[in-house]
Design a protein around this motif. Structure first.
Motif, PDB file in Angstrom:
ATOM      1  N   LEU A 133       2.389   1.666  -3.561  1.00  0.00           N
ATOM      2  CA  LEU A 133       1.387   2.114  -4.535  1.00  0.00           C
ATOM      3  C   LEU A 133       1.021   3.581  -4.330  1.00  0.00           C
ATOM      4  O   LEU A 133       0.857   4.331  -5.295  1.00  0.00           O
ATOM      5  CB  LEU A 133       0.130   1.236  -4.449  1.00  0.00           C
ATOM      6  CG  LEU A 133       0.253  -0.177  -4.993  1.00  0.00           C
ATOM      7  CD1 LEU A 133      -0.990  -0.986  -4.673  1.00  0.00           C
ATOM      8  CD2 LEU A 133       0.519  -0.155  -6.487  1.00  0.00           C
ATOM      9  N   GLN A 134       0.917   3.988  -3.077  1.00  0.00           N
ATOM     10  CA  GLN A 134       0.525   5.368  -2.782  1.00  0.00           C
ATOM     11  C   GLN A 134       1.654   6.339  -3.077  1.00  0.00           C
ATOM     12  O   GLN A 134       1.437   7.397  -3.687  1.00  0.00           O
ATOM     13  CB  GLN A 134       0.105   5.493  -1.319  1.00  0.00           C
ATOM     14  CG  GLN A 134      -0.455   6.850  -0.970  1.00  0.00           C
ATOM     15  CD  GLN A 134      -0.964   6.887   0.457  1.00  0.00           C
ATOM     16  OE1 GLN A 134      -0.812   5.947   1.205  1.00  0.00           O
ATOM     17  NE2 GLN A 134      -1.568   7.997   0.832  1.00  0.00           N
ATOM     18  N   ASN A 135       2.866   6.049  -2.668  1.00  0.00           N
ATOM     19  CA  ASN A 135       3.969   7.001  -2.793  1.00  0.00           C
ATOM     20  C   ASN A 135       4.661   6.990  -4.157  1.00  0.00           C
ATOM     21  O   ASN A 135       5.205   8.017  -4.566  1.00  0.00           O
ATOM     22  CB  ASN A 135       4.992   6.767  -1.692  1.00  0.00           C
ATOM     23  CG  ASN A 135       4.444   7.169  -0.343  1.00  0.00           C
ATOM     24  OD1 ASN A 135       3.605   8.061  -0.241  1.00  0.00           O
ATOM     25  ND2 ASN A 135       4.898   6.497   0.698  1.00  0.00           N
ATOM     26  N   ASN A 184       0.838  -1.217   0.000  1.00  0.00           N
ATOM     27  CA  ASN A 184       0.000   0.000   0.000  1.00  0.00           C
ATOM     28  C   ASN A 184       0.862   1.253   0.000  1.00  0.00           C
ATOM     29  O   ASN A 184       0.565   2.222  -0.702  1.00  0.00           O
ATOM     30  CB  ASN A 184      -0.951  -0.004   1.198  1.00  0.00           C
ATOM     31  CG  ASN A 184      -2.090  -0.976   1.006  1.00  0.00           C
ATOM     32  OD1 ASN A 184      -2.604  -1.143  -0.088  1.00  0.00           O
ATOM     33  ND2 ASN A 184      -2.476  -1.650   2.079  1.00  0.00           N
ATOM     34  N   PHE A 185       1.933   1.256   0.783  1.00  0.00           N
ATOM     35  CA  PHE A 185       2.845   2.405   0.837  1.00  0.00           C
ATOM     36  C   PHE A 185       3.477   2.651  -0.530  1.00  0.00           C
ATOM     37  O   PHE A 185       3.545   3.784  -1.010  1.00  0.00           O
ATOM     38  CB  PHE A 185       3.929   2.160   1.894  1.00  0.00           C
ATOM     39  CG  PHE A 185       4.924   3.262   1.994  1.00  0.00           C
ATOM     40  CD1 PHE A 185       4.648   4.418   2.713  1.00  0.00           C
ATOM     41  CD2 PHE A 185       6.149   3.164   1.347  1.00  0.00           C
ATOM     42  CE1 PHE A 185       5.564   5.450   2.803  1.00  0.00           C
ATOM     43  CE2 PHE A 185       7.077   4.193   1.417  1.00  0.00           C
ATOM     44  CZ  PHE A 185       6.785   5.338   2.152  1.00  0.00           C
ATOM     45  N   ASN A 214       1.095   7.037  -6.993  1.00  0.00           N
ATOM     46  CA  ASN A 214      -0.021   7.923  -6.653  1.00  0.00           C
ATOM     47  C   ASN A 214      -1.381   7.226  -6.739  1.00  0.00           C
ATOM     48  O   ASN A 214      -2.357   7.793  -7.202  1.00  0.00           O
ATOM     49  CB  ASN A 214      -0.038   9.170  -7.538  1.00  0.00           C
ATOM     50  CG  ASN A 214       0.840  10.263  -6.981  1.00  0.00           C
ATOM     51  OD1 ASN A 214       1.183  10.236  -5.799  1.00  0.00           O
ATOM     52  ND2 ASN A 214       1.191  11.205  -7.828  1.00  0.00           N
ATOM     53  N   ILE A 215      -1.419   6.004  -6.311  1.00  0.00           N
ATOM     54  CA  ILE A 215      -2.667   5.239  -6.283  1.00  0.00           C
ATOM     55  C   ILE A 215      -3.051   5.047  -4.825  1.00  0.00           C
ATOM     56  O   ILE A 215      -2.324   4.429  -4.048  1.00  0.00           O
ATOM     57  CB  ILE A 215      -2.508   3.862  -6.957  1.00  0.00           C
ATOM     58  CG1 ILE A 215      -2.135   4.035  -8.424  1.00  0.00           C
ATOM     59  CG2 ILE A 215      -3.787   3.040  -6.822  1.00  0.00           C
ATOM     60  CD1 ILE A 215      -1.795   2.738  -9.132  1.00  0.00           C
ATOM     61  N   LEU A 216      -4.180   5.621  -4.471  1.00  0.00           N
ATOM     62  CA  LEU A 216      -4.673   5.473  -3.106  1.00  0.00           C
ATOM     63  C   LEU A 216      -5.493   4.185  -3.035  1.00  0.00           C
ATOM     64  O   LEU A 216      -6.518   4.051  -3.704  1.00  0.00           O
ATOM     65  CB  LEU A 216      -5.537   6.675  -2.717  1.00  0.00           C
ATOM     66  CG  LEU A 216      -5.981   6.717  -1.263  1.00  0.00           C
ATOM     67  CD1 LEU A 216      -4.783   6.696  -0.322  1.00  0.00           C
ATOM     68  CD2 LEU A 216      -6.829   7.947  -1.010  1.00  0.00           C
ATOM     69  N   THR A 217      -5.007   3.244  -2.273  1.00  0.00           N
ATOM     70  CA  THR A 217      -5.659   1.936  -2.205  1.00  0.00           C
ATOM     71  C   THR A 217      -5.505   1.339  -0.813  1.00  0.00           C
ATOM     72  O   THR A 217      -4.681   1.782  -0.019  1.00  0.00           O
ATOM     73  CB  THR A 217      -5.071   0.984  -3.267  1.00  0.00           C
ATOM     74  OG1 THR A 217      -5.793  -0.230  -3.231  1.00  0.00           O
ATOM     75  CG2 THR A 217      -3.622   0.688  -2.995  1.00  0.00           C
ATOM     76  N   CYS A 218      -6.297   0.345  -0.572  1.00  0.00           N
ATOM     77  CA  CYS A 218      -6.209  -0.383   0.700  1.00  0.00           C
ATOM     78  C   CYS A 218      -6.247  -1.877   0.374  1.00  0.00           C
ATOM     79  O   CYS A 218      -7.284  -2.525   0.442  1.00  0.00           O
ATOM     80  CB  CYS A 218      -7.363   0.010   1.616  1.00  0.00           C
ATOM     81  SG  CYS A 218      -7.228  -0.778   3.240  1.00  0.00           S
TER      82      CYS A 218
END
Length: 181
Positions: free
Chosen positions: A29-31, A26-27, A34-38
């Motif tokens: 993908l987000q950083n 998750n970290f 730029n994909i906000l996911t869980c």
């Protein structure tokens, strides 16, 4: 060998590593994308992957074999067999080739001789290590004699094989008592 302990360690590792992998994924993908996911990777998934990795690769490692005294018996083995005919009270020597196909959790033993073929149908007792003696493999088998063999009959039986500690000798002696003729 300690099958239950190995499974316990894989499960224990899976429970603790699954949340770390999920958090790292998750970290990343987000950083980085730029994909906000869980996303969540379950411990069952990690256990299945760990077990698969262990079953296919890890158990064959020489370090593992040394620590747990669990041999890799895969391959072709020349064998000399002695069978005892209780009707005539005589020993009959025969030669053949044994092919062992092994994974950590399964093993198949096939023996081919001039007169018959034999295949294991299950492993009973598995593989045990005896210091100074070597490895002992016990299994059930089903034997199918050649149709030209009038004296041999189709039968099932139990066999115990002993391999030396360093598995350097690719020959093995098999002794059957009460061989059905």
């Amino acid at each position: 060998h300690p099958r239950e302990k190995i499974i316990f360690y894989i499960a224990y590792f899976s429970i603790f590593i699954a949340p770390l992998i999920s958090k790292a994924l998750n970290f990343s993908l987000q950083n980085y994308l730029n994909i906000l996911t869980c996303l969540s990777i379950g411990s069952t998934t990690i256990f299945a992957l760990g077990y698969l990795l262990f079953n296919k690769i890890i158990w064959k490692n020489k370090f593992f074999m040394h620590v747990y005294n669990f041999p890799n018996l895969n391959g072709k083995w020349d064998c000399i067999g002695l069978s005892f005919n209780k009707n005539t009270n005589t020993e009959i020597e025969w030669k053949g080739q044994m092919i062992i196909t092994q994974k950590w959790d399964k093993i198949l033993i096939a023996i081919q001789t001039e007169n018959s073929t034999s295949q294991s149908i299950s492993v009973i007792g598995g593989i045990k290590f005896y210091s100074g003696l070597g490895y002992r493999l016990s299994y059930n088998y089903e034997n199918q004699p050649s149709v030209t063999e009038q004296e041999l009959k189709k039968h099932e039986g139990f066999c115990t094989l002993t391999f030396n500690e360093n598995l350097s000798n690719k020959k093995i002696l098999i002794y059957f008592l009460g061989y059905p003729f």
